[in-house]
Design an enzyme around this catalytic site. Structure first.
Site, PDB file in Angstrom:
ATOM      1  N   LYS A   1     -56.798  62.463  58.758  1.00 30.63           N
ATOM      2  CA  LYS A   1     -57.504  63.449  58.256  1.00 30.63           C
ATOM      3  C   LYS A   1     -58.720  63.694  58.769  1.00 30.63           C
ATOM      4  O   LYS A   1     -59.456  64.932  59.137  1.00 30.63           O
ATOM      5  CB  LYS A   1     -57.499  63.343  56.961  1.00 30.63           C
ATOM      6  CG  LYS A   1     -58.462  62.216  56.280  1.00 30.63           C
ATOM      7  CD  LYS A   1     -58.284  62.095  54.791  1.00 30.63           C
ATOM      8  CE  LYS A   1     -59.209  60.931  54.293  1.00 30.63           C
ATOM      9  NZ  LYS A   1     -60.572  61.005  54.675  1.00 30.63           N
ATOM     10  N   THR A   2     -59.653  62.687  59.039  1.00 27.97           N
ATOM     11  CA  THR A   2     -61.062  62.887  59.689  1.00 27.97           C
ATOM     12  C   THR A   2     -60.638  63.458  61.129  1.00 27.97           C
ATOM     13  O   THR A   2     -61.822  64.425  61.531  1.00 27.97           O
ATOM     14  CB  THR A   2     -61.633  61.333  59.811  1.00 27.97           C
ATOM     15  OG1 THR A   2     -61.662  60.778  58.615  1.00 27.97           O
ATOM     16  CG2 THR A   2     -62.970  61.718  60.486  1.00 27.97           C
TER      17      THR A   2
ATOM     18  N   ASP B   1     -63.766  66.375  51.755  1.00 28.51           N
ATOM     19  CA  ASP B   1     -62.811  65.275  51.922  1.00 28.51           C
ATOM     20  C   ASP B   1     -62.747  64.620  50.817  1.00 28.51           C
ATOM     21  O   ASP B   1     -63.468  64.800  49.728  1.00 28.51           O
ATOM     22  CB  ASP B   1     -63.793  64.433  52.987  1.00 28.51           C
ATOM     23  CG  ASP B   1     -62.780  63.412  53.334  1.00 28.51           C
ATOM     24  OD1 ASP B   1     -61.517  63.560  53.166  1.00 28.51           O
ATOM     25  OD2 ASP B   1     -63.126  62.611  54.341  1.00 28.51           O
ATOM     26  N   GLU B   2     -61.559  63.705  50.796  1.00 23.81           N
ATOM     27  CA  GLU B   2     -61.377  63.027  49.508  1.00 23.81           C
ATOM     28  C   GLU B   2     -61.433  63.909  48.170  1.00 23.81           C
ATOM     29  O   GLU B   2     -61.960  63.514  47.161  1.00 23.81           O
ATOM     30  CB  GLU B   2     -62.320  61.931  49.138  1.00 23.81           C
ATOM     31  CG  GLU B   2     -62.429  60.806  50.610  1.00 23.81           C
ATOM     32  CD  GLU B   2     -61.262  59.985  50.871  1.00 23.81           C
ATOM     33  OE1 GLU B   2     -60.310  60.118  50.001  1.00 23.81           O
ATOM     34  OE2 GLU B   2     -61.275  59.141  51.689  1.00 23.81           O
TER      35      GLU B   2
ATOM     36  N   GLN C   1     -53.710  58.452  46.221  1.00 23.89           N
ATOM     37  CA  GLN C   1     -55.087  57.507  46.518  1.00 23.89           C
ATOM     38  C   GLN C   1     -55.761  57.790  45.390  1.00 23.89           C
ATOM     39  O   GLN C   1     -57.236  57.674  45.619  1.00 23.89           O
ATOM     40  CB  GLN C   1     -55.492  57.767  47.764  1.00 23.89           C
ATOM     41  CG  GLN C   1     -54.414  57.193  48.893  1.00 23.89           C
ATOM     42  CD  GLN C   1     -55.213  57.121  50.243  1.00 23.89           C
ATOM     43  OE1 GLN C   1     -55.951  56.099  50.416  1.00 23.89           O
ATOM     44  NE2 GLN C   1     -54.785  58.016  51.056  1.00 23.89           N
TER      45      GLN C   1
ATOM     46  N   ARG D   1     -53.888  49.664  53.037  1.00 26.64           N
ATOM     47  CA  ARG D   1     -54.741  49.219  54.165  1.00 26.64           C
ATOM     48  C   ARG D   1     -54.473  48.419  55.136  1.00 26.64           C
ATOM     49  O   ARG D   1     -55.006  47.856  56.292  1.00 26.64           O
ATOM     50  CB  ARG D   1     -55.738  48.340  53.208  1.00 26.64           C
ATOM     51  CG  ARG D   1     -56.638  48.871  51.974  1.00 26.64           C
ATOM     52  CD  ARG D   1     -57.106  50.356  52.276  1.00 26.64           C
ATOM     53  NE  ARG D   1     -56.092  51.150  52.054  1.00 26.64           N
ATOM     54  CZ  ARG D   1     -56.305  52.379  52.588  1.00 26.64           C
ATOM     55  NH1 ARG D   1     -57.280  52.781  53.201  1.00 26.64           N
ATOM     56  NH2 ARG D   1     -55.301  53.373  52.060  1.00 26.64           N
TER      57      ARG D   1
END
Length: 756
Positions: free
Chosen positions: A29-30, A216-217, A247, A600
């Site tokens: 996504k970044t 973002d997020e 998430q 993770r």
């Protein structure tokens, strides 16, 4: 567009109107966000000045800024990339005078907030045992997140005694902040939304500037952040939000998952793009994550996949005790390190901070270097806060908490009684604490303390004069240490603890010098602002070869080749509070947290549980976590007798579920207890008649009501939230003061609560 997959390209090219990017863990996504910014500038001809990108940490903001710089030929530096709080601080520094504050306001951290609430309780003659500071802080924070002003909270509290008391504290707290020209973190957002609400011309100027907005997020945003984004995007509607509802794990901080789930309702013309290809983890790890999260109902349909191979299967070990569990985890790390893996490839994740102790002990015993993320924040240490408060008072003399902290640090012979007299004088004449200190000679009863106070105020005046004359921040720091004698006092102490504090002070100077070197126009206010906004995980060094220990919440946004998740037991993970909660989303949030933990891992994932574990002073034998059983059997290896234990547990659960005994809902919520050898549930059929016995509790048997403070023999003190009459008993809902117990529902006959 080079290097982007089809879905990523689609997300980059769709620039006009609202768009929701459902970006699964590790889906790049970044990369999409940075390429989207570059595309707007290079291909669409958008002025970088008109682009706003909001992230949740300073580290993420810096990373995005660096990536855009590498892609765009020119102008990237004019893109506004920041966190929500940094954005709001910059806006308020310019316009907060419209709300009656001075532009040099101080930002309070959690310790400052607690001290302010404590002072409010004292002024209102409210017992902190009955009205704990932390709970008051939580209630006030919740109100601000919902954009509820003190007068509105007071109006809505009518008839609810507890909330009426909160309203008094909330009102006094805000008045105290205003007098100190201070804002807490919630205020940064609240006051910005308020500024825009009452000053449409200011809002319009920022709408014109931020014609293209990216968040973002987005799954982690709360209601006040939702309102701010809605205000800024309401003119041009070019809003791109990126997030993953799977998430969303910060409900306890106010995050509202429905901001992302209902995005299409808020923006009916929104385009939705799913980023499901994962570039982080192996196939088996992703299948495990998908298998767990698919059990949630409140989510958007998606599934992670990878073009890479399946990799190693997920490993699960069941140990007899938590000590053997920790020993097994550390032994595996040592084994892999000897075969060539560096320590920084490993992370040990757990549900609660308390679990770290035993892992730490085993790591130390085997000489394995480690670091805990989420311990005491560097800026929360006494010596650091002391010097920062000196800087705060020099910058903003209206900050009462900062003044109170340093007026007798190091000791000057100014006692608490003298400070209280000064505070009373300040209240009487409606002036700041520092202004009252400057008038010490006029305050009755100070006697010899007045001369000592004069020494303090003279010091502050001299240091302020140095700032006005252009002294560097590094030199100002040295002047504070020299003139106060703070450093000399620690050196004279000569203890190991004093040496550590001196080292911390040197590290603070490093921070100050770095800020001066990197800031375009370094100022004292700017330094204090940056310190206030820094996050613990931002300081994570990528060069340390250490094993990292952290809670699952702290691990979000990070990745590691090898991940160990310990304590995979029901009532630990998922937590007992979630299992007992009336909130239907409580278990689903725990499951999302498990999904975050699993994703993770890049190459290897190790899960573990213990047959028995000491919790809250008692030895508990809880079932293996339901999340372990939700992992598809073809991607997980059950080591030792773990597979047998799970099958045995399933058999006993089935017998209990099909039992003809009359078991109350209270009994069903009790954890099944499995001994290390017998496999017999402690709530076996022979004991069940205890919960089916005939009894009747009437109102006359209960001497407490909603809002009363009560005491429980095990859980300690708490507040009665609800009292519900049943056929033969009353159900009591109590919020206990100790966070490890939280909110519990009990039958009055069993709880035996005593009114305080």
């Amino acid at each position: 567009m080079e290097g982007l997959n089809n879905r990523q390209s689609e997300a980059v090219l769709y620039t006009e109107g609202p768009v929701l990017l459902l970006a699964g863990a590790g889906s790049g996504k970044t990369r999409v966000l940075t390429h989207r910014v570059a595309y707007l500038i290079e291909e669409k001809g958008v002025d970088p000045y008109n682009i706003l990108a909001i992230t949740f940490t300073n580290k993420a903001a810096g990373e995005m800024r660096d990536r855009v710089d590498r892609i765009v030929s020119h102008g990237a530096g004019r893109v506004w990339v920041s966190t929500f709080h940094s954005l709001c601080v910059r806006i308020l520094r310019r316009y907060i005078d419209k709300l009656g504050f001075e532009n040099s306001f101080t930002i309070y951290d959690s310790d400052d907030q607690k001290a302010a609430v404590k002072a409010c309780l004292k002024k209102l003659n409210m017992d902190p045992k009955q009205y704990p500071e932390k709970r008051m802080m939580s209630e006030i924070s919740r109100a601000k997140e919902q954009f509820i002003a003190p007068y509105e909270y007071d109006r809505e509290a009518s008839g609810n005694y507890w909330k009426m008391q909160v309203a008094k504290v909330y009102t006094e707290y805000q008045n105290r902040l205003k007098q100190s020209n201070a804002l807490d973190f919630d205020d940064l957002l609240y006051k910005t939304v308020e500024l825009f609400q009452f000053n449409p011309e200011i809002l319009d100027s920022y709408q014109e500037r931020f014609r293209y907005i990216m968040i973002d997020e987005y799954q982690d945003t709360n209601h006040i952040q939702f309102l701010l984004v809605k205000q800024l995007a309401s003119k041009y509607h070019n809003l791109c939000v990126v997030g993953d509802d799977d998430q969303s794990i910060y409900k306890f901080r106010g995050a509202n998952i429905y901001n992302i789930l209902n995005f299409e309702k808020e923006y009916p013309d929104a385009k939705v793009v799913k980023l499901e290809q994962n570039y982080r983890s192996t196939g088996n790890i992703l299948k495990a994550a998908n298998g767990v999260i698919s059990n949630n109902e409140g989510r958007k349909d998606k599934a992670l996949w990878t073009s890479a191979g399946d990799g190693e299967k997920v490993s699960f070990d069941l140990y007899d005790t938590e000590y053997l569990e920790a020993d097994g985890v550390v032994s595996e790390i040592v084994k892999q390190h000897r075969s060539g893996r560096p320590y920084h490839h490993f992370a040990i994740l757990y549900r609660t901070n308390a679990q770290s102790r035993i892992f730490e002990e085993k790591l130390m015993m085997k000489n394995v270097p480690y670091r805990i993320i989420g311990g005491q924040n560097f800026y929360g240490r006494k010596e650091i806060k002391d010097i920062i408060c000196y800087l705060k008072v020099i910058d903003n003399g209206m900050d009462e908490l900062a003044v109170r902290r340093i007026v007798n640090v190091p000791r000057r012979g100014i006692g608490a009684a003298s400070v209280d007299k000064v505070a009373a004088y300040a209240d009487t004449y409606d002036m700041s604490m520092l202004d009252a200190l400057f008038k010490a000679d006029s305050i009755p009863g100070l006697n010899r303390a007045a001369a000592k106070i004069d020494g303090f105020t003279s010091l502050i005046t001299e240091l302020r004069d140095m700032v006005d004359e252009g002294i560097s921040l590094g030199d100002l720091y040295e002047e504070i240490l020299d003139r106060t004698g703070y450093r000399d006092e620690l050196m004279a102490e000569g203890t190991d603890e004093a040496q550590v504090r001196l080292e911390n002070l040197l590290e603070l100077k490093n921070k100050i010098i770095t800020y001066e070197d990197e800031a375009d126009e370094p100022t004292l206010s700017g330094l204090l602002e940056e310190i206030a906004l820094v996050a613990e995980v931002d300081s994570l060094s990528e060069n340390e070869d250490v094993v990292l220990l952290m809670t699952l919440h702290s691990a979000k946004g990070l990745e590691f080749p090898c991940v160990f998740m310990g304590g995979m037991e029901d009532r630990l993970f998922p937590s007992g509070m979630a299992l007992n909660s009336d909130d239907e989303d409580a278990i689903e949030e725990e499951r999302r947290l498990c999904y975050v933990g699993i994703t993770r891992a890049m190459e290897m994932l190790y899960l573990s549980a213990s047959r028995q574990r000491m919790m809250n002073g008692n030895t508990n034998c809880n079932p293996i976590s339901r999340f372990v059983k939700e992992i598809p059997k073809d991607v997980i290896v059950m080591n030792g007798d773990a597979d047998y234990a799970i099958k045995k547990q399933a058999r006993i659960d089935s017998e209990l579920d099909n039992s003809s005994w009359s078991v109350s809902s209270f009994a069903k919520k009790k954890p099944y207890s499995y001994g290390s050898g017998s496999g017999q549930a402690s709530t076996d059929k022979g004991k069940m008649p205890l919960f089916g016995r005939e009894f009747k509790v009437t109102a006359a048997d209960i001497d407490y009501k909603e809002g009363d403070r009560v005491s429980h023999v095990k859980f300690g003190q708490g507040t009665v939230l609800e009292l519900t009459k049943g056929d033969k008993d009353y159900e009591v809902k109590v919020e206990f003061d100790k966070p490890e117990y939280g909110i519990k529902r009990m039958f009055a006959s069993f709880a035996k609560l005593k009114k305080i």
